[in-house]
Structures are given as structure tokens and as C-alpha cells.
Design a protein around this motif. Sequence first.
Motif, PDB file in Angstrom:
ATOM      1  N   MET A 146      -8.741   3.701  11.847  1.00  0.00           N
ATOM      2  CA  MET A 146      -9.259   2.572  11.090  1.00  0.00           C
ATOM      3  C   MET A 146      -8.353   2.254   9.916  1.00  0.00           C
ATOM      4  O   MET A 146      -8.096   1.107   9.581  1.00  0.00           O
ATOM      5  N   GLY A 147      -7.804   3.350   9.221  1.00  0.00           N
ATOM      6  CA  GLY A 147      -6.959   3.127   8.051  1.00  0.00           C
ATOM      7  C   GLY A 147      -5.745   2.301   8.356  1.00  0.00           C
ATOM      8  O   GLY A 147      -5.296   1.518   7.546  1.00  0.00           O
ATOM      9  N   SER A 148      -5.160   2.465   9.582  1.00  0.00           N
ATOM     10  CA  SER A 148      -3.919   1.782   9.904  1.00  0.00           C
ATOM     11  C   SER A 148      -4.128   0.295  10.132  1.00  0.00           C
ATOM     12  O   SER A 148      -3.178  -0.464  10.179  1.00  0.00           O
ATOM     13  N   THR A 149      -5.389  -0.120  10.320  1.00  0.00           N
ATOM     14  CA  THR A 149      -5.637  -1.540  10.587  1.00  0.00           C
ATOM     15  C   THR A 149      -6.415  -2.214   9.451  1.00  0.00           C
ATOM     16  O   THR A 149      -6.870  -3.334   9.604  1.00  0.00           O
ATOM     17  N   MET A 150      -6.595  -1.507   8.321  1.00  0.00           N
ATOM     18  CA  MET A 150      -7.290  -2.112   7.187  1.00  0.00           C
ATOM     19  C   MET A 150      -6.449  -3.252   6.618  1.00  0.00           C
ATOM     20  O   MET A 150      -5.254  -3.108   6.388  1.00  0.00           O
ATOM     21  N   PHE A 180      -2.122  -8.158  -0.857  1.00  0.00           N
ATOM     22  CA  PHE A 180      -1.092  -9.068  -0.358  1.00  0.00           C
ATOM     23  C   PHE A 180      -1.716 -10.408   0.038  1.00  0.00           C
ATOM     24  O   PHE A 180      -1.167 -11.479  -0.266  1.00  0.00           O
ATOM     25  N   GLU A 181      -2.859 -10.346   0.677  1.00  0.00           N
ATOM     26  CA  GLU A 181      -3.551 -11.562   1.102  1.00  0.00           C
ATOM     27  C   GLU A 181      -3.954 -12.395  -0.119  1.00  0.00           C
ATOM     28  O   GLU A 181      -3.806 -13.628  -0.131  1.00  0.00           O
ATOM     29  N   ARG A 231       4.666 -14.425  12.489  1.00  0.00           N
ATOM     30  CA  ARG A 231       4.022 -13.260  13.103  1.00  0.00           C
ATOM     31  C   ARG A 231       4.185 -12.018  12.232  1.00  0.00           C
ATOM     32  O   ARG A 231       3.233 -11.254  12.034  1.00  0.00           O
ATOM     33  N   GLN A 232       5.419 -11.821  11.682  1.00  0.00           N
ATOM     34  CA  GLN A 232       5.647 -10.652  10.833  1.00  0.00           C
ATOM     35  C   GLN A 232       4.813 -10.711   9.564  1.00  0.00           C
ATOM     36  O   GLN A 232       4.274  -9.697   9.113  1.00  0.00           O
ATOM     37  N   VAL A 233       4.701 -11.901   8.981  1.00  0.00           N
ATOM     38  CA  VAL A 233       3.881 -12.030   7.776  1.00  0.00           C
ATOM     39  C   VAL A 233       2.429 -11.686   8.081  1.00  0.00           C
ATOM     40  O   VAL A 233       1.754 -11.007   7.293  1.00  0.00           O
ATOM     41  N   ARG A 234       1.946 -12.131   9.220  1.00  0.00           N
ATOM     42  CA  ARG A 234       0.568 -11.801   9.599  1.00  0.00           C
ATOM     43  C   ARG A 234       0.394 -10.300   9.811  1.00  0.00           C
ATOM     44  O   ARG A 234      -0.689  -9.759   9.535  1.00  0.00           O
ATOM     45  N   GLU A 235       1.459  -9.619  10.276  1.00  0.00           N
ATOM     46  CA  GLU A 235       1.408  -8.159  10.411  1.00  0.00           C
ATOM     47  C   GLU A 235       1.250  -7.498   9.047  1.00  0.00           C
ATOM     48  O   GLU A 235       0.471  -6.551   8.890  1.00  0.00           O
ATOM     49  N   TRP A 236       1.991  -7.999   8.053  1.00  0.00           N
ATOM     50  CA  TRP A 236       1.878  -7.455   6.687  1.00  0.00           C
ATOM     51  C   TRP A 236       0.465  -7.685   6.155  1.00  0.00           C
ATOM     52  O   TRP A 236      -0.147  -6.792   5.569  1.00  0.00           O
ATOM     53  N   ARG A 237      -0.031  -8.893   6.359  1.00  0.00           N
ATOM     54  CA  ARG A 237      -1.336  -9.269   5.807  1.00  0.00           C
ATOM     55  C   ARG A 237      -2.462  -8.471   6.466  1.00  0.00           C
ATOM     56  O   ARG A 237      -3.436  -8.085   5.807  1.00  0.00           O
ATOM     57  N   ALA A 238      -2.322  -8.240   7.756  1.00  0.00           N
ATOM     58  CA  ALA A 238      -3.368  -7.518   8.482  1.00  0.00           C
ATOM     59  C   ALA A 238      -3.349  -6.017   8.213  1.00  0.00           C
ATOM     60  O   ALA A 238      -4.266  -5.300   8.624  1.00  0.00           O
ATOM     61  N   GLY A 239      -2.306  -5.526   7.537  1.00  0.00           N
ATOM     62  CA  GLY A 239      -2.212  -4.103   7.252  1.00  0.00           C
ATOM     63  C   GLY A 239      -1.614  -3.293   8.371  1.00  0.00           C
ATOM     64  O   GLY A 239      -1.608  -2.060   8.314  1.00  0.00           O
ATOM     65  N   ARG A 240      -1.098  -3.956   9.393  1.00  0.00           N
ATOM     66  CA  ARG A 240      -0.490  -3.210  10.503  1.00  0.00           C
ATOM     67  C   ARG A 240       0.874  -2.661  10.130  1.00  0.00           C
ATOM     68  O   ARG A 240       1.363  -1.724  10.762  1.00  0.00           O
ATOM     69  N   VAL A 241       1.514  -3.261   9.123  1.00  0.00           N
ATOM     70  CA  VAL A 241       2.748  -2.700   8.552  1.00  0.00           C
ATOM     71  C   VAL A 241       2.394  -2.223   7.152  1.00  0.00           C
ATOM     72  O   VAL A 241       2.199  -3.020   6.233  1.00  0.00           O
ATOM     73  N   ARG A 242       2.296  -0.899   7.004  1.00  0.00           N
ATOM     74  CA  ARG A 242       1.842  -0.346   5.727  1.00  0.00           C
ATOM     75  C   ARG A 242       2.972  -0.286   4.700  1.00  0.00           C
ATOM     76  O   ARG A 242       2.721  -0.419   3.508  1.00  0.00           O
ATOM     77  N   TRP A 243       4.192  -0.056   5.152  1.00  0.00           N
ATOM     78  CA  TRP A 243       5.315   0.140   4.217  1.00  0.00           C
ATOM     79  C   TRP A 243       6.560  -0.511   4.827  1.00  0.00           C
ATOM     80  O   TRP A 243       7.289   0.118   5.592  1.00  0.00           O
ATOM     81  N   PRO A 244       6.843  -1.790   4.521  1.00  0.00           N
ATOM     82  CA  PRO A 244       8.000  -2.480   5.104  1.00  0.00           C
ATOM     83  C   PRO A 244       9.303  -1.780   4.720  1.00  0.00           C
ATOM     84  O   PRO A 244       9.338  -0.947   3.793  1.00  0.00           O
ATOM     85  N   ASN A 245      10.384  -2.131   5.411  1.00  0.00           N
ATOM     86  CA  ASN A 245      11.667  -1.510   5.084  1.00  0.00           C
ATOM     87  C   ASN A 245      12.138  -1.924   3.694  1.00  0.00           C
ATOM     88  O   ASN A 245      11.577  -2.828   3.066  1.00  0.00           O
ATOM     89  N   ARG A 248       5.070   5.767   2.658  1.00  0.00           N
ATOM     90  CA  ARG A 248       4.845   6.728   3.736  1.00  0.00           C
ATOM     91  C   ARG A 248       4.432   8.072   3.159  1.00  0.00           C
ATOM     92  O   ARG A 248       4.969   8.527   2.155  1.00  0.00           O
ATOM     93  N   GLY A 249       3.475   8.688   3.821  1.00  0.00           N
ATOM     94  CA  GLY A 249       3.013   9.999   3.371  1.00  0.00           C
ATOM     95  C   GLY A 249       1.822   9.919   2.450  1.00  0.00           C
ATOM     96  O   GLY A 249       1.231  10.941   2.114  1.00  0.00           O
ATOM     97  N   ARG A 250       1.459   8.705   2.007  1.00  0.00           N
ATOM     98  CA  ARG A 250       0.275   8.561   1.164  1.00  0.00           C
ATOM     99  C   ARG A 250      -0.875   7.996   1.992  1.00  0.00           C
ATOM    100  O   ARG A 250      -0.674   7.244   2.929  1.00  0.00           O
ATOM    101  N   SER A 251      -2.079   8.374   1.591  1.00  0.00           N
ATOM    102  CA  SER A 251      -3.248   7.790   2.254  1.00  0.00           C
ATOM    103  C   SER A 251      -3.513   6.418   1.678  1.00  0.00           C
ATOM    104  O   SER A 251      -3.062   6.088   0.578  1.00  0.00           O
ATOM    105  N   LEU A 252      -4.238   5.613   2.426  1.00  0.00           N
ATOM    106  CA  LEU A 252      -4.575   4.279   1.950  1.00  0.00           C
ATOM    107  C   LEU A 252      -5.448   4.381   0.714  1.00  0.00           C
ATOM    108  O   LEU A 252      -6.405   5.172   0.677  1.00  0.00           O
ATOM    109  N   PRO A 253      -5.195   3.612  -0.325  1.00  0.00           N
ATOM    110  CA  PRO A 253      -5.998   3.692  -1.546  1.00  0.00           C
ATOM    111  C   PRO A 253      -7.375   3.078  -1.337  1.00  0.00           C
ATOM    112  O   PRO A 253      -7.542   2.136  -0.576  1.00  0.00           O
TER     113      PRO A 253
END
Length: 426
Positions: free
Chosen positions: A1-5, A10-11, A45-59, A82-87
Amino acid sequence: MGSTMRNEAFEAWMDERKYSANSLANEANSALERLTGRPGTYDGRQVREWRAGRVRWPNAATRRVLEDLSGRTAVDLGFVPRGRSLPTAAPPQEDPMHRRTLVTGPLAAAVAAAAPGTTSTRKIGMSDVGRLQQQFADVVASDHKRGGQPDIEKRAVDLANRALNLQNSGSATQRVRGSLYATAASFRSSAMWAAIDGRRFRDAIEHMREAQTLAELSGDQAIKFRIWSHAGSLYRHMGRPADARAANDVARNLHITRRDPMFASLGMARQMAIQGTAHERAGLPRTFDQAWEAMSRADAGAFRPVWLLAFYDEAELHSLALTAHLSAGDWSTAEYHAHQCLAALRPHMRRSRHIATSRLSQAQLAQGDVDTATHSAMGIPAEAATQHARVSRMLQEFGAALRATAPGSASARTWTEHTAAWRISA
């Protein structure tokens, strides 16, 4: 669930800036090109990935682009290293109340910066300042292309706040701290000028007060000159020539005007514009000669700030002379300076070209040259005529004067049809 929050921070930022996924992707591509010299390939599409939380830490490059566009850190934008839990609450590295206090005003920032947090070991250096100053150059460039726009004003404020936040993010030498205050003051003064240019005078006064405090903290003579000189311009545009003269005198009496004749020249040129507003027509030629003489003495190879190099030259001197003589009712001399200004303008000075052309048309019309004046005014692009507050106002005044001077004429009919097309295109 955390990976898709969803990334709500950003939104919210996208909503605040009124970005769609595609428009942000376009902005990010341009920002990456400025950063690396190569066009970006972001899409909606990439922006929507950032907004949806599917990309937690961009390059790293993407994080830098988004930080430059927003004036916020990647963590502030809701991304999670990377390595941190979602706040589940605000990011732990910064107290939200402290952040609000920090960006409320420069005086609060100064107090915070004087005693940086003991938990931070980061060393802030001139390379950090240099990255911010590159962003300042971009703000100046945007201003010359399409000055007066609210997005330029807001970006400048965001970057000023970013400079102040950097003050409290680690240890720094006195030189670095002074440079950060000067950079923040530069951004605030650009916000001030964008507000002046857009005729948002109440906002300009607020930016002026913030910028003046930051400039004092920096001790930088060049930015003090810019802010007080802008204050003179602000009061001139507000129709307060006495206040304009007093503010411009502060700028002209700074030591930097004795050290560098180019600053002295700009101070005299803006004094000339104030004299025109006060209808002191007799003194204008002498003030112009003094500004010209100081410019001729200036060392072309001397180091000067980017904001001065970007706009002050022979063309700007003639532009201010045009302003002065137009305000004083000396139409033929105003037209002369308009032609001199337009001939000398550098290609990137689009806003200045549109303003000078608007004033040229007014000077020509005042001399009874209706057809030539209409032709000049019609040379201004629809975008500038409808979206730049100062140009739009001058052209509205031109249209009213044209109808009063030559009612029912072919030129008046042509102008009416021309402006109707603007409204359709807008």
C-alpha cells in the motif's frame, strides 16, 4: 500500500501552480536543457507517476529539475529518499512552524541564520550560492522576454525563500552568508520589478520592504543600489515624483556610484525619468548629458552584476530619455529618443522593444502623425498587447487618444479592427 500512496505534497504544489501533467513535463524538459544542455524527454505519463506516488525518489537530475522549478527540496515536494519509510506527517528534518517563521520575513531568517541548528553538519559554500545565482540569471532572462508576469514574480519569491532556507541548513563563513542574503535580495528585487511591470503596486511595495532588509543584511552595495533605484521607479509609476526622487537619491548617493560610473549613469538616467514625471522639461537635456558622460567613462571590462549587464546600455538610456520627454510633453524629442532606443536594443530585450514602440506611437500621435502612429502601434505583437499590463495600458491610452484626435478616420477604423482581432486571438 505504501508504494502506491499518492504524493499529496507534489499534487498540492502542481495545483497551486496550475500545472497539468503535460505542461509540467514541458517545463521540466526546458529546465533539464538549461541544466545539462540536452533537451529532456519527460512526458505527462511520468508526471502522473510522480503524482500517484509510484516513483518515490526520482533520479538526481529529475530531483534537481523539480527543485529548481519549485524552489523547494525534493523532500518538501513529498518524495522519500531510498531506505526511508513513507512519512505519516510532515518531514522530520524540519519543524513546520520554524519553516513558516523562516520564510515569513528576512529579519526572522536573519535571527535563525545567526544560530544554525547544532544537528546540521553540512558546510554551505560559494558553490551553493553559485547555483542559486544561475537561477537568478534565468529569472532576469525571463523578465526581459515577457516581463511583468505573475509567474516570474512568484518564482523569484520562491527562490528568495530557498536562499533564506539554505542559510539555516548548515554552517557557513560570513562571506557565504552575506552572499546568500544578497542573492535572496536579488530575487526579491526581481519579484518587485515584475510586480511594478505588471502594475501590481501593492505587491511591489511588500517585495521592496523585504528586499531592503535583506540588502542591509548582505552589505552588498550593488543590490542596495538596485532596490532603491527600483523604489524610485515604483513611486514614479505610482505618480509620486517626490518620493521617487528621494528613493533614487538614496541609490545615487551610495559609494558604488563613485566607484563605478555605470551605476552613476543609471542613477542619472532614472533621475531624468523622474524629472519628466514632475514636468521639469528644461533640465532634461543636461541630465541626459550627465548620464551619457558617466556611461562613456565606465570601464567596459569591469565586473558588474548580471542584472545590470542584462539591461543597462545606450538603448536603455535612450528609453529613459523617451519616457522623460514623453511625460514632459516634448513629443518630437521623445520620438527622436524612441528611434535611437529601438535601433540600439539587443535582440533579447523583447519587453523593452514593445514598451519603446508603444511610447513611440504615442509621441507620433501627439504630433498629429495619425497614420504613422497607428502603423507603429500595430507592430506590437498581440501577446504583448494583451498580456503585458504596462504595454496593454499604453495601447489602451493610444486607442483613446486616436479616437479623440481622428474620430471616424481610416486609421481609427483600422485600429479598432486590429484590437478586435487581438481579443479573438486571446
